[in-house]
Motif scaffolding. Structure first.
Motif, PDB file in Angstrom:
ATOM      1  N   ILE A  18       0.838  -1.202   0.000  1.00  0.00           N
ATOM      2  CA  ILE A  18       0.000   0.000   0.000  1.00  0.00           C
ATOM      3  C   ILE A  18       0.874   1.254   0.000  1.00  0.00           C
ATOM      4  CG2 ILE A  18      -1.644   1.334   1.365  1.00  0.00           C
ATOM      5  CD1 ILE A  18      -2.915  -1.010  -0.097  1.00  0.00           C
ATOM      6  N   ALA A  19       1.962   1.252   0.790  1.00  0.00           N
ATOM      7  CA  ALA A  19       2.857   2.407   0.849  1.00  0.00           C
ATOM      8  C   ALA A  19       3.489   2.674  -0.517  1.00  0.00           C
ATOM      9  CB  ALA A  19       3.939   2.179   1.894  1.00  0.00           C
ATOM     10  N   THR A  20       3.800   1.614  -1.262  1.00  0.00           N
ATOM     11  CA  THR A  20       4.386   1.778  -2.595  1.00  0.00           C
ATOM     12  C   THR A  20       3.450   2.558  -3.502  1.00  0.00           C
ATOM     13  OG1 THR A  20       5.626  -0.297  -2.374  1.00  0.00           O
ATOM     14  CG2 THR A  20       5.290   0.532  -4.602  1.00  0.00           C
ATOM     15  N   LEU A  21       2.160   2.214  -3.460  1.00  0.00           N
ATOM     16  CA  LEU A  21       1.185   2.932  -4.285  1.00  0.00           C
ATOM     17  C   LEU A  21       0.926   4.340  -3.770  1.00  0.00           C
ATOM     18  CD1 LEU A  21       0.702   0.239  -5.765  1.00  0.00           C
ATOM     19  CD2 LEU A  21      -1.737   0.817  -5.767  1.00  0.00           C
ATOM     20  N   GLU A  22       0.897   4.520  -2.458  1.00  0.00           N
ATOM     21  CA  GLU A  22       0.631   5.843  -1.904  1.00  0.00           C
ATOM     22  C   GLU A  22       1.695   6.846  -2.322  1.00  0.00           C
ATOM     23  OE1 GLU A  22      -1.911   4.955   2.196  1.00  0.00           O
ATOM     24  OE2 GLU A  22       0.274   5.212   2.298  1.00  0.00           O
ATOM     25  N   ASN A  23       2.921   6.387  -2.519  1.00  0.00           N
ATOM     26  CA  ASN A  23       3.993   7.281  -2.935  1.00  0.00           C
ATOM     27  C   ASN A  23       3.734   7.862  -4.313  1.00  0.00           C
ATOM     28  OD1 ASN A  23       6.497   8.557  -2.475  1.00  0.00           O
ATOM     29  ND2 ASN A  23       7.563   7.038  -3.724  1.00  0.00           N
ATOM     30  N   VAL A  24       2.967   7.139  -5.148  1.00  0.00           N
ATOM     31  CA  VAL A  24       2.609   7.629  -6.475  1.00  0.00           C
ATOM     32  C   VAL A  24       1.257   8.339  -6.452  1.00  0.00           C
ATOM     33  CG1 VAL A  24       2.029   6.924  -8.836  1.00  0.00           C
ATOM     34  CG2 VAL A  24       3.968   5.893  -7.658  1.00  0.00           C
ATOM     35  N   TRP A  25       0.284   7.733  -5.797  1.00  0.00           N
ATOM     36  CA  TRP A  25      -1.068   8.303  -5.802  1.00  0.00           C
ATOM     37  C   TRP A  25      -1.156   9.571  -4.934  1.00  0.00           C
ATOM     38  CZ3 TRP A  25      -0.833   3.996  -8.458  1.00  0.00           C
ATOM     39  CH2 TRP A  25      -1.834   3.685  -9.365  1.00  0.00           C
ATOM     40  N   GLY A  26      -0.276   9.700  -3.921  1.00  0.00           N
ATOM     41  CA  GLY A  26      -0.301  10.886  -3.079  1.00  0.00           C
ATOM     42  C   GLY A  26      -1.551  11.011  -2.245  1.00  0.00           C
ATOM     43  N   ARG A  27      -2.219   9.919  -1.988  1.00  0.00           N
ATOM     44  CA  ARG A  27      -3.442   9.915  -1.181  1.00  0.00           C
ATOM     45  C   ARG A  27      -3.483   8.668  -0.314  1.00  0.00           C
ATOM     46  NH1 ARG A  27      -8.459  10.546  -3.811  1.00  0.00           N
ATOM     47  NH2 ARG A  27      -7.662  11.445  -5.758  1.00  0.00           N
ATOM     48  N   ASP A  28      -4.252   8.703   0.736  1.00  0.00           N
ATOM     49  CA  ASP A  28      -4.392   7.581   1.661  1.00  0.00           C
ATOM     50  C   ASP A  28      -5.121   6.433   0.968  1.00  0.00           C
ATOM     51  OD1 ASP A  28      -5.056   5.787   3.698  1.00  0.00           O
ATOM     52  OD2 ASP A  28      -5.264   7.391   5.187  1.00  0.00           O
ATOM     53  N   LEU A  29      -4.459   5.282   0.874  1.00  0.00           N
ATOM     54  CA  LEU A  29      -5.042   4.110   0.199  1.00  0.00           C
ATOM     55  C   LEU A  29      -5.233   2.941   1.163  1.00  0.00           C
ATOM     56  CD1 LEU A  29      -2.936   4.182  -3.104  1.00  0.00           C
ATOM     57  CD2 LEU A  29      -5.223   5.129  -2.722  1.00  0.00           C
ATOM     58  N   THR A  30      -5.209   3.216   2.470  1.00  0.00           N
ATOM     59  CA  THR A  30      -5.302   2.118   3.441  1.00  0.00           C
ATOM     60  C   THR A  30      -6.642   1.403   3.392  1.00  0.00           C
ATOM     61  OG1 THR A  30      -5.912   3.761   5.134  1.00  0.00           O
ATOM     62  CG2 THR A  30      -3.606   3.052   5.035  1.00  0.00           C
ATOM     63  N   GLY A  31      -7.642   2.002   2.775  1.00  0.00           N
ATOM     64  CA  GLY A  31      -8.938   1.340   2.654  1.00  0.00           C
ATOM     65  C   GLY A  31      -8.997   0.309   1.542  1.00  0.00           C
ATOM     66  N   TYR A  32      -7.947   0.233   0.738  1.00  0.00           N
ATOM     67  CA  TYR A  32      -7.932  -0.717  -0.378  1.00  0.00           C
ATOM     68  C   TYR A  32      -7.333  -2.048   0.055  1.00  0.00           C
ATOM     69  CZ  TYR A  32      -9.255   2.940  -3.647  1.00  0.00           C
ATOM     70  OH  TYR A  32      -9.947   3.929  -4.318  1.00  0.00           O
ATOM     71  N   ASP A  33      -7.838  -3.112  -0.539  1.00  0.00           N
ATOM     72  CA  ASP A  33      -7.343  -4.457  -0.252  1.00  0.00           C
ATOM     73  C   ASP A  33      -6.021  -4.676  -0.988  1.00  0.00           C
ATOM     74  OD1 ASP A  33      -6.858  -7.135   0.129  1.00  0.00           O
ATOM     75  OD2 ASP A  33      -8.689  -7.832  -0.879  1.00  0.00           O
ATOM     76  N   PRO A  34      -4.911  -4.937  -0.287  1.00  0.00           N
ATOM     77  CA  PRO A  34      -3.625  -5.140  -0.983  1.00  0.00           C
ATOM     78  C   PRO A  34      -3.642  -6.336  -1.918  1.00  0.00           C
ATOM     79  CG  PRO A  34      -3.447  -5.664   1.347  1.00  0.00           C
ATOM     80  CD  PRO A  34      -4.768  -5.007   1.175  1.00  0.00           C
ATOM     81  N   ASP A  35      -4.574  -7.255  -1.704  1.00  0.00           N
ATOM     82  CA  ASP A  35      -4.685  -8.403  -2.606  1.00  0.00           C
ATOM     83  C   ASP A  35      -5.785  -8.203  -3.641  1.00  0.00           C
ATOM     84  OD1 ASP A  35      -2.590  -9.980  -1.464  1.00  0.00           O
ATOM     85  OD2 ASP A  35      -3.901 -10.347   0.241  1.00  0.00           O
ATOM     86  N   GLY A  36      -6.281  -6.971  -3.757  1.00  0.00           N
ATOM     87  CA  GLY A  36      -7.293  -6.628  -4.740  1.00  0.00           C
ATOM     88  C   GLY A  36      -6.717  -5.779  -5.855  1.00  0.00           C
ATOM     89  N   PRO A  37      -7.595  -5.235  -6.716  1.00  0.00           N
ATOM     90  CA  PRO A  37      -7.124  -4.461  -7.874  1.00  0.00           C
ATOM     91  C   PRO A  37      -6.598  -3.078  -7.470  1.00  0.00           C
ATOM     92  CG  PRO A  37      -9.513  -4.433  -7.754  1.00  0.00           C
ATOM     93  CD  PRO A  37      -9.057  -5.387  -6.694  1.00  0.00           C
ATOM     94  N   LEU A  38      -5.915  -2.427  -8.417  1.00  0.00           N
ATOM     95  CA  LEU A  38      -5.393  -1.096  -8.175  1.00  0.00           C
ATOM     96  C   LEU A  38      -6.529  -0.081  -7.992  1.00  0.00           C
ATOM     97  CD1 LEU A  38      -2.781  -2.487  -9.150  1.00  0.00           C
ATOM     98  CD2 LEU A  38      -2.226  -0.355 -10.350  1.00  0.00           C
ATOM     99  N   PRO A  39      -6.250   1.037  -7.329  1.00  0.00           N
ATOM    100  CA  PRO A  39      -7.287   2.055  -7.119  1.00  0.00           C
ATOM    101  C   PRO A  39      -7.836   2.571  -8.444  1.00  0.00           C
ATOM    102  CG  PRO A  39      -5.352   2.502  -5.766  1.00  0.00           C
ATOM    103  CD  PRO A  39      -4.973   1.403  -6.710  1.00  0.00           C
ATOM    104  N   ASP A  40      -9.141   2.875  -8.447  1.00  0.00           N
ATOM    105  CA  ASP A  40      -9.757   3.428  -9.648  1.00  0.00           C
ATOM    106  C   ASP A  40      -9.796   4.944  -9.616  1.00  0.00           C
ATOM    107  OD1 ASP A  40     -11.555   3.698  -7.623  1.00  0.00           O
ATOM    108  OD2 ASP A  40     -13.194   2.615  -8.607  1.00  0.00           O
ATOM    109  N   VAL A  41      -9.164   5.555  -8.599  1.00  0.00           N
ATOM    110  CA  VAL A  41      -9.098   7.008  -8.491  1.00  0.00           C
ATOM    111  C   VAL A  41      -7.751   7.494  -9.038  1.00  0.00           C
ATOM    112  CG1 VAL A  41     -10.638   7.102  -6.507  1.00  0.00           C
ATOM    113  CG2 VAL A  41      -8.172   6.850  -6.141  1.00  0.00           C
ATOM    114  N   ASP A  42      -7.723   8.779  -9.410  1.00  0.00           N
ATOM    115  CA  ASP A  42      -6.498   9.355  -9.959  1.00  0.00           C
ATOM    116  C   ASP A  42      -5.565   9.823  -8.846  1.00  0.00           C
ATOM    117  OD1 ASP A  42      -7.153   9.019 -12.651  1.00  0.00           O
ATOM    118  OD2 ASP A  42      -8.299  10.897 -12.697  1.00  0.00           O
TER     119      ASP A  42
END
Length: 441
Positions: free
Chosen positions: A292-316
Protein backbone atom coordinates in the motif's frame (compact mmCIF):
# COMPACT_ATOMS: atom_id res chain seq x y z
CA UNK A 1 47.20 -22.55 -2.47
CA UNK A 2 44.97 -22.34 -5.55
CA UNK A 3 46.38 -21.21 -8.85
CA UNK A 4 45.68 -17.66 -10.08
CA UNK A 5 42.63 -17.11 -12.29
CA UNK A 6 43.41 -17.85 -15.96
CA UNK A 7 43.90 -14.81 -18.20
CA UNK A 8 41.99 -14.13 -21.38
CA UNK A 9 38.40 -14.48 -20.20
CA UNK A 10 36.41 -11.48 -19.07
CA UNK A 11 36.34 -11.59 -15.29
CA UNK A 12 33.23 -11.33 -13.11
CA UNK A 13 33.64 -8.62 -10.48
CA UNK A 14 31.62 -9.17 -7.31
CA UNK A 15 30.72 -6.91 -4.40
CA UNK A 16 28.66 -7.50 -1.26
CA UNK A 17 25.99 -5.01 -0.23
CA UNK A 18 25.02 -4.95 3.44
CA UNK A 19 21.24 -4.44 3.22
CA UNK A 20 19.88 -1.75 5.47
CA UNK A 21 16.73 0.35 5.45
CA UNK A 22 15.05 -1.01 2.35
CA UNK A 23 12.55 -3.58 1.12
CA UNK A 24 15.12 -6.33 0.61
CA UNK A 25 15.70 -7.76 4.09
CA UNK A 26 13.27 -10.34 5.47
CA UNK A 27 13.21 -9.05 9.02
CA UNK A 28 10.99 -11.79 10.39
CA UNK A 29 13.16 -14.68 9.26
CA UNK A 30 14.58 -16.56 12.28
CA UNK A 31 18.07 -16.31 10.69
CA UNK A 32 17.87 -12.51 10.46
CA UNK A 33 20.22 -10.91 12.98
CA UNK A 34 21.18 -7.41 14.09
CA UNK A 35 21.72 -4.55 11.64
CA UNK A 36 23.78 -2.68 14.23
CA UNK A 37 26.06 -5.19 16.00
CA UNK A 38 29.57 -5.16 14.57
CA UNK A 39 29.50 -8.94 14.40
CA UNK A 40 26.92 -8.73 11.59
CA UNK A 41 29.10 -6.46 9.46
CA UNK A 42 32.14 -8.60 10.21
CA UNK A 43 30.42 -11.86 9.23
CA UNK A 44 29.20 -10.56 5.87
CA UNK A 45 32.55 -8.90 5.07
CA UNK A 46 34.56 -12.00 5.92
CA UNK A 47 32.20 -14.13 3.83
CA UNK A 48 32.74 -11.78 0.88
CA UNK A 49 36.49 -11.95 1.34
CA UNK A 50 36.35 -15.74 1.52
CA UNK A 51 34.55 -15.59 -1.83
CA UNK A 52 37.31 -13.35 -3.27
CA UNK A 53 34.86 -10.46 -3.82
CA UNK A 54 36.23 -7.07 -4.86
CA UNK A 55 34.56 -4.99 -2.17
CA UNK A 56 32.02 -4.64 0.64
CA UNK A 57 29.44 -1.89 0.14
CA UNK A 58 27.45 0.18 2.65
CA UNK A 59 24.54 2.44 1.74
CA UNK A 60 23.64 5.57 3.69
CA UNK A 61 20.48 6.80 5.36
CA UNK A 62 20.68 10.35 6.69
CA UNK A 63 17.12 10.44 7.98
CA UNK A 64 14.48 7.83 8.76
CA UNK A 65 11.68 7.93 6.23
CA UNK A 66 8.16 8.80 7.37
CA UNK A 67 4.63 7.96 6.30
CA UNK A 68 1.76 10.10 7.57
CA UNK A 69 4.03 11.59 10.21
CA UNK A 70 5.25 8.26 11.58
CA UNK A 71 8.58 6.50 11.03
CA UNK A 72 8.28 3.96 8.22
CA UNK A 73 8.32 0.39 9.53
CA UNK A 74 11.32 -0.65 7.42
CA UNK A 75 13.49 2.16 8.80
CA UNK A 76 13.27 1.73 12.55
CA UNK A 77 16.34 -0.52 12.62
CA UNK A 78 18.78 2.39 12.22
CA UNK A 79 22.33 2.19 10.90
CA UNK A 80 25.78 3.11 12.23
CA UNK A 81 27.73 5.70 10.22
CA UNK A 82 29.38 3.97 7.24
CA UNK A 83 32.98 5.19 7.46
CA UNK A 84 33.09 4.31 11.15
CA UNK A 85 32.02 0.74 10.33
CA UNK A 86 34.49 0.41 7.47
CA UNK A 87 37.44 1.65 9.52
CA UNK A 88 36.64 -1.11 12.01
CA UNK A 89 36.31 -3.69 9.20
CA UNK A 90 39.74 -2.69 7.88
CA UNK A 91 41.22 -4.32 10.99
CA UNK A 92 39.47 -7.69 10.50
CA UNK A 93 39.89 -8.07 6.71
CA UNK A 94 43.05 -8.17 4.57
CA UNK A 95 42.10 -7.77 0.92
CA UNK A 96 38.44 -6.77 0.62
CA UNK A 97 37.65 -3.28 -0.67
CA UNK A 98 35.60 -1.06 1.66
CA UNK A 99 33.02 1.22 0.03
CA UNK A 100 31.02 3.90 1.86
CA UNK A 101 28.10 5.90 0.52
CA UNK A 102 28.53 9.55 1.52
CA UNK A 103 26.42 12.48 0.35
CA UNK A 104 28.16 15.25 -1.60
CA UNK A 105 25.31 17.65 -0.86
CA UNK A 106 25.61 17.70 2.92
CA UNK A 107 29.40 17.41 3.36
CA UNK A 108 32.49 19.50 2.61
CA UNK A 109 35.39 18.43 0.33
CA UNK A 110 38.28 19.01 2.74
CA UNK A 111 36.74 17.08 5.61
CA UNK A 112 35.49 14.20 3.45
CA UNK A 113 38.72 13.91 1.43
CA UNK A 114 40.59 13.59 4.74
CA UNK A 115 38.24 10.89 6.05
CA UNK A 116 38.53 8.79 2.88
CA UNK A 117 42.31 9.25 2.76
CA UNK A 118 42.42 8.04 6.37
CA UNK A 119 40.45 4.89 5.50
CA UNK A 120 42.65 4.30 2.46
CA UNK A 121 45.82 4.51 4.55
CA UNK A 122 44.46 2.40 7.41
CA UNK A 123 43.24 -0.31 5.02
CA UNK A 124 46.32 -0.37 2.80
CA UNK A 125 44.54 1.09 -0.22
CA UNK A 126 41.08 -0.46 -0.10
CA UNK A 127 38.77 2.57 0.22
CA UNK A 128 35.91 3.49 -2.14
CA UNK A 129 33.42 6.37 -2.12
CA UNK A 130 29.90 5.95 -3.50
CA UNK A 131 29.01 9.52 -4.44
CA UNK A 132 25.35 10.40 -3.91
CA UNK A 133 23.50 13.71 -4.08
CA UNK A 134 20.24 15.05 -2.72
CA UNK A 135 17.78 17.87 -3.32
CA UNK A 136 15.51 16.54 -0.57
CA UNK A 137 14.54 19.31 1.87
CA UNK A 138 13.22 16.74 4.36
CA UNK A 139 16.70 15.22 4.72
CA UNK A 140 18.25 18.67 4.50
CA UNK A 141 16.48 19.74 7.68
CA UNK A 142 19.14 17.76 9.56
CA UNK A 143 21.85 20.09 8.25
CA UNK A 144 22.75 23.74 8.57
CA UNK A 145 22.07 24.56 4.93
CA UNK A 146 18.82 22.61 4.85
CA UNK A 147 17.28 21.59 1.54
CA UNK A 148 18.67 24.60 -0.28
CA UNK A 149 20.08 22.76 -3.31
CA UNK A 150 17.97 22.80 -6.45
CA UNK A 151 17.68 19.46 -8.22
CA UNK A 152 19.45 20.87 -11.28
CA UNK A 153 22.48 21.78 -9.13
CA UNK A 154 23.07 18.36 -7.57
CA UNK A 155 25.60 17.12 -10.10
CA UNK A 156 27.15 20.57 -10.51
CA UNK A 157 28.05 20.52 -6.82
CA UNK A 158 29.10 16.86 -6.94
CA UNK A 159 31.45 17.44 -9.90
CA UNK A 160 33.11 20.40 -8.18
CA UNK A 161 33.27 18.43 -4.92
CA UNK A 162 35.19 15.60 -6.62
CA UNK A 163 37.49 18.09 -8.35
CA UNK A 164 38.49 19.62 -5.01
CA UNK A 165 38.83 16.22 -3.30
CA UNK A 166 41.13 14.96 -6.07
CA UNK A 167 43.27 18.08 -5.81
CA UNK A 168 43.66 17.45 -2.09
CA UNK A 169 44.53 13.77 -2.60
CA UNK A 170 47.17 14.80 -5.15
CA UNK A 171 48.61 17.70 -3.18
CA UNK A 172 51.09 15.77 -1.02
CA UNK A 173 53.41 13.71 -3.25
CA UNK A 174 55.38 10.79 -1.86
CA UNK A 175 58.65 12.00 -0.39
CA UNK A 176 57.63 15.64 -0.75
CA UNK A 177 55.74 18.28 1.18
CA UNK A 178 52.07 19.23 0.87
CA UNK A 179 51.21 21.92 -1.64
CA UNK A 180 48.54 24.49 -0.91
CA UNK A 181 45.27 23.81 -2.72
CA UNK A 182 43.45 26.97 -3.75
CA UNK A 183 40.00 26.59 -5.23
CA UNK A 184 37.39 29.25 -5.93
CA UNK A 185 34.20 28.10 -7.63
CA UNK A 186 30.40 28.39 -7.48
CA UNK A 187 30.11 25.79 -4.71
CA UNK A 188 33.41 25.94 -2.80
CA UNK A 189 36.04 28.53 -1.97
CA UNK A 190 38.94 27.05 -0.02
CA UNK A 191 42.66 27.44 0.64
CA UNK A 192 43.92 24.25 2.26
CA UNK A 193 46.78 21.84 2.86
CA UNK A 194 46.15 18.12 3.13
CA UNK A 195 47.08 16.45 6.42
CA UNK A 196 47.94 13.10 4.78
CA UNK A 197 50.25 12.16 1.88
CA UNK A 198 48.92 10.32 -1.18
CA UNK A 199 47.36 7.04 -0.13
CA UNK A 200 48.40 3.56 -1.34
CA UNK A 201 46.04 3.66 -4.33
CA UNK A 202 46.40 7.46 -4.88
CA UNK A 203 42.63 8.10 -4.92
CA UNK A 204 39.82 6.07 -3.37
CA UNK A 205 37.75 4.26 -6.00
CA UNK A 206 34.76 6.43 -6.99
CA UNK A 207 31.31 4.87 -7.39
CA UNK A 208 28.22 6.56 -8.81
CA UNK A 209 24.62 5.41 -9.15
CA UNK A 210 22.65 8.05 -11.08
CA UNK A 211 20.65 6.82 -14.09
CA UNK A 212 19.45 10.12 -15.57
CA UNK A 213 21.25 11.55 -18.58
CA UNK A 214 23.15 13.96 -16.33
CA UNK A 215 23.97 11.07 -13.98
CA UNK A 216 25.35 8.98 -16.84
CA UNK A 217 27.45 11.91 -18.03
CA UNK A 218 28.76 12.48 -14.51
CA UNK A 219 29.70 8.79 -14.32
CA UNK A 220 31.51 8.88 -17.66
CA UNK A 221 33.50 11.93 -16.58
CA UNK A 222 34.18 10.97 -12.94
CA UNK A 223 33.37 7.44 -11.78
CA UNK A 224 35.39 4.24 -11.62
CA UNK A 225 32.27 2.12 -10.97
CA UNK A 226 28.61 2.61 -11.87
CA UNK A 227 26.13 1.00 -9.45
CA UNK A 228 23.42 0.23 -12.02
CA UNK A 229 19.84 -0.93 -11.72
CA UNK A 230 19.75 -2.40 -15.25
CA UNK A 231 19.90 -6.13 -14.72
CA UNK A 232 18.26 -7.88 -17.67
CA UNK A 233 20.47 -8.79 -20.60
CA UNK A 234 18.79 -6.36 -23.00
CA UNK A 235 18.61 -3.38 -20.64
CA UNK A 236 22.08 -4.10 -19.31
CA UNK A 237 23.64 -4.17 -22.77
CA UNK A 238 21.96 -0.90 -23.74
CA UNK A 239 23.08 0.86 -20.55
CA UNK A 240 26.59 -0.61 -20.78
CA UNK A 241 26.97 0.59 -24.38
CA UNK A 242 25.54 4.04 -23.65
CA UNK A 243 27.69 4.87 -20.62
CA UNK A 244 30.89 3.39 -21.99
CA UNK A 245 30.25 5.15 -25.29
CA UNK A 246 30.51 8.49 -23.45
CA UNK A 247 33.99 7.82 -22.03
CA UNK A 248 36.01 8.84 -25.08
CA UNK A 249 34.98 12.49 -24.83
CA UNK A 250 36.75 12.59 -21.45
CA UNK A 251 39.86 10.83 -22.72
CA UNK A 252 38.93 7.55 -21.06
CA UNK A 253 38.78 3.96 -22.32
CA UNK A 254 36.05 1.35 -21.62
CA UNK A 255 38.24 -0.63 -19.24
CA UNK A 256 38.52 2.41 -16.95
CA UNK A 257 34.88 2.12 -15.83
CA UNK A 258 33.15 -0.95 -14.36
CA UNK A 259 29.36 -1.30 -14.50
CA UNK A 260 27.97 -3.38 -11.63
CA UNK A 261 24.18 -3.75 -11.33
CA UNK A 262 22.55 -4.72 -8.06
CA UNK A 263 21.46 -8.35 -8.05
CA UNK A 264 19.86 -10.91 -5.80
CA UNK A 265 20.48 -14.65 -5.88
CA UNK A 266 18.15 -17.47 -4.87
CA UNK A 267 19.50 -21.02 -5.11
CA UNK A 268 17.72 -24.35 -5.18
CA UNK A 269 18.53 -27.98 -5.79
CA UNK A 270 16.42 -27.74 -8.96
CA UNK A 271 15.06 -24.89 -11.05
CA UNK A 272 11.57 -25.47 -9.67
CA UNK A 273 12.86 -25.50 -6.12
CA UNK A 274 14.67 -22.21 -6.66
CA UNK A 275 11.60 -20.55 -8.21
CA UNK A 276 9.47 -21.68 -5.27
CA UNK A 277 12.00 -20.30 -2.78
CA UNK A 278 12.22 -17.01 -4.67
CA UNK A 279 8.44 -16.52 -4.69
CA UNK A 280 8.32 -17.23 -0.96
CA UNK A 281 11.08 -14.68 -0.26
CA UNK A 282 9.43 -11.97 -2.38
CA UNK A 283 6.09 -12.45 -0.57
CA UNK A 284 7.87 -11.99 2.74
CA UNK A 285 9.78 -8.94 1.54
CA UNK A 286 6.66 -7.08 0.40
CA UNK A 287 4.14 -7.00 3.21
CA UNK A 288 0.59 -5.76 2.74
CA UNK A 289 1.60 -2.48 4.41
CA UNK A 290 4.61 -2.07 2.13
CA UNK A 291 2.48 -2.73 -0.95
CA UNK A 292 0.00 0.00 0.00
CA UNK A 293 2.86 2.41 0.85
CA UNK A 294 4.39 1.78 -2.60
CA UNK A 295 1.18 2.93 -4.29
CA UNK A 296 0.63 5.84 -1.90
CA UNK A 297 3.99 7.28 -2.94
CA UNK A 298 2.61 7.63 -6.47
CA UNK A 299 -1.07 8.30 -5.80
CA UNK A 300 -0.30 10.89 -3.08
CA UNK A 301 -3.44 9.92 -1.18
CA UNK A 302 -4.39 7.58 1.66
CA UNK A 303 -5.04 4.11 0.20
CA UNK A 304 -5.30 2.12 3.44
CA UNK A 305 -8.94 1.34 2.65
CA UNK A 306 -7.93 -0.72 -0.38
CA UNK A 307 -7.34 -4.46 -0.25
CA UNK A 308 -3.63 -5.14 -0.98
CA UNK A 309 -4.69 -8.40 -2.61
CA UNK A 310 -7.29 -6.63 -4.74
CA UNK A 311 -7.12 -4.46 -7.87
CA UNK A 312 -5.39 -1.10 -8.18
CA UNK A 313 -7.29 2.05 -7.12
CA UNK A 314 -9.76 3.43 -9.65
CA UNK A 315 -9.10 7.01 -8.49
CA UNK A 316 -6.50 9.35 -9.96
CA UNK A 317 -3.34 10.50 -8.16
CA UNK A 318 -3.30 13.79 -6.27
CA UNK A 319 -0.74 15.98 -8.10
CA UNK A 320 0.74 17.60 -5.00
CA UNK A 321 -0.24 15.05 -2.37
CA UNK A 322 2.59 14.05 -0.03
CA UNK A 323 1.99 11.30 2.52
CA UNK A 324 5.59 10.14 2.69
CA UNK A 325 8.84 11.97 3.35
CA UNK A 326 12.31 10.69 2.59
CA UNK A 327 11.35 8.80 -0.58
CA UNK A 328 12.35 9.94 -4.05
CA UNK A 329 9.85 12.53 -5.25
CA UNK A 330 7.53 11.24 -7.98
CA UNK A 331 7.43 13.89 -10.72
CA UNK A 332 5.09 12.28 -13.27
CA UNK A 333 2.44 10.72 -11.08
CA UNK A 334 -0.26 10.42 -13.74
CA UNK A 335 2.15 8.83 -16.21
CA UNK A 336 3.52 6.40 -13.63
CA UNK A 337 0.02 5.45 -12.45
CA UNK A 338 -1.04 4.81 -16.06
CA UNK A 339 1.97 2.55 -16.68
CA UNK A 340 1.35 0.65 -13.45
CA UNK A 341 -2.32 0.15 -14.29
CA UNK A 342 -1.40 -1.14 -17.75
CA UNK A 343 1.13 -3.58 -16.26
CA UNK A 344 -1.34 -4.79 -13.65
CA UNK A 345 -4.01 -5.31 -16.29
CA UNK A 346 -1.65 -7.09 -18.67
CA UNK A 347 -0.40 -9.53 -16.02
CA UNK A 348 -3.55 -9.65 -13.88
CA UNK A 349 -1.72 -8.34 -10.81
CA UNK A 350 -3.12 -7.29 -7.46
CA UNK A 351 -1.68 -4.29 -5.59
CA UNK A 352 0.70 -6.52 -3.69
CA UNK A 353 1.68 -8.55 -6.74
CA UNK A 354 2.39 -5.31 -8.62
CA UNK A 355 4.56 -4.03 -5.76
CA UNK A 356 6.47 -7.33 -5.81
CA UNK A 357 7.03 -6.99 -9.55
CA UNK A 358 8.06 -3.32 -9.36
CA UNK A 359 10.49 -3.59 -6.46
CA UNK A 360 12.29 -6.74 -7.61
CA UNK A 361 15.96 -6.30 -8.40
CA UNK A 362 17.62 -8.31 -11.13
CA UNK A 363 17.47 -11.81 -9.71
CA UNK A 364 19.46 -14.92 -10.54
CA UNK A 365 17.21 -17.80 -9.63
CA UNK A 366 18.21 -21.42 -10.20
CA UNK A 367 20.69 -24.10 -9.36
CA UNK A 368 24.28 -23.10 -8.55
CA UNK A 369 25.31 -24.21 -12.03
CA UNK A 370 22.65 -22.22 -13.87
CA UNK A 371 23.30 -19.11 -11.76
CA UNK A 372 27.05 -19.29 -12.45
CA UNK A 373 26.35 -19.68 -16.17
CA UNK A 374 23.90 -16.76 -16.23
CA UNK A 375 26.31 -14.44 -14.43
CA UNK A 376 29.08 -15.41 -16.82
CA UNK A 377 26.80 -14.72 -19.80
CA UNK A 378 25.88 -11.24 -18.54
CA UNK A 379 29.53 -10.29 -18.20
CA UNK A 380 30.77 -12.08 -21.32
CA UNK A 381 28.14 -10.34 -23.51
CA UNK A 382 28.69 -6.85 -22.02
CA UNK A 383 25.44 -6.56 -20.09
CA UNK A 384 27.57 -5.90 -16.98
CA UNK A 385 31.11 -6.13 -15.65
CA UNK A 386 29.95 -7.90 -12.51
CA UNK A 387 27.37 -7.57 -9.75
CA UNK A 388 26.74 -6.02 -6.37
CA UNK A 389 24.94 -8.79 -4.53
CA UNK A 390 22.16 -7.77 -2.15
CA UNK A 391 21.24 -10.67 0.18
CA UNK A 392 17.83 -10.87 1.83
CA UNK A 393 19.32 -11.92 5.17
CA UNK A 394 22.04 -10.52 7.40
CA UNK A 395 24.59 -11.54 8.23
CA UNK A 396 24.48 -14.99 6.59
CA UNK A 397 22.79 -14.13 3.31
CA UNK A 398 25.88 -14.74 1.14
CA UNK A 399 27.08 -17.94 2.79
CA UNK A 400 25.31 -20.27 0.36
CA UNK A 401 26.41 -18.27 -2.69
CA UNK A 402 30.06 -18.34 -1.61
CA UNK A 403 29.91 -22.04 -0.80
CA UNK A 404 28.06 -23.20 -3.92
CA UNK A 405 28.39 -20.65 -6.76
CA UNK A 406 31.83 -19.12 -6.24
CA UNK A 407 33.65 -22.46 -6.83
CA UNK A 408 31.78 -22.85 -10.14
CA UNK A 409 32.72 -19.34 -11.29
CA UNK A 410 36.33 -20.13 -10.38
CA UNK A 411 36.17 -23.40 -12.36
CA UNK A 412 34.98 -21.37 -15.36
CA UNK A 413 38.06 -19.19 -14.99
CA UNK A 414 36.03 -15.98 -14.55
CA UNK A 415 36.63 -15.35 -10.84
CA UNK A 416 39.96 -15.15 -9.05
CA UNK A 417 40.97 -17.99 -6.78
CA UNK A 418 43.39 -15.75 -4.88
CA UNK A 419 43.81 -12.00 -4.57
CA UNK A 420 46.71 -11.02 -6.80
CA UNK A 421 46.94 -7.29 -6.03
CA UNK A 422 47.12 -5.18 -2.92
CA UNK A 423 44.62 -2.37 -3.47
CA UNK A 424 40.99 -2.19 -4.55
CA UNK A 425 42.13 -0.62 -7.82
CA UNK A 426 44.30 -3.70 -8.34
CA UNK A 427 41.28 -5.98 -7.79
CA UNK A 428 39.24 -4.01 -10.33
CA UNK A 429 42.06 -3.65 -12.87
CA UNK A 430 41.72 0.13 -12.85
CA UNK A 431 45.28 1.31 -12.35
CA UNK A 432 46.39 4.10 -10.02
CA UNK A 433 45.84 7.75 -11.04
CA UNK A 434 49.02 9.66 -11.86
CA UNK A 435 49.64 12.67 -9.60
CA UNK A 436 48.71 16.07 -10.97
CA UNK A 437 51.31 18.80 -10.79
CA UNK A 438 49.21 21.95 -10.59
CA UNK A 439 49.22 24.09 -7.48
CA UNK A 440 45.46 24.53 -7.20
CA UNK A 441 42.19 22.93 -8.14
Amino acid sequence: MSAPTPRGRKQVHLAAHFPGVNSTTVWRDPDSRSQIDFSSFQHLARTAERGRFDFFFLAEGLRLRERKGRIHDLDVVGRPESLTVLNALAAVTEHLGLAATVNATFNEPYELARRFASLDHLSGGRAAWNIVTSSDAFTGENFRRGGYLDRADRYTRAAEFVEVARALWDSWPSGGTPRTVRHSGPQFDITARATLPRSPQAHPVLIQAGDSDEGREFAARTADIVFSRHGTLEAGRAFHADVKGRLARYGRTPDQLKILPAATVVLGDSEADAQERAAHIRRRQVSAQTAIATLENVWGRDLTGYDPDGPLPDVDPVPDGELAQGWAHMRDRFGVAARWRALAEEKHLSIRELAIELTARQSFIGTPGSVAAAMDEHVRTDAADGFILVPHLTPGGLDEFVDRVVPLLQERGVLRTEYEGRTLRDHLGLGHPAPRQEESA
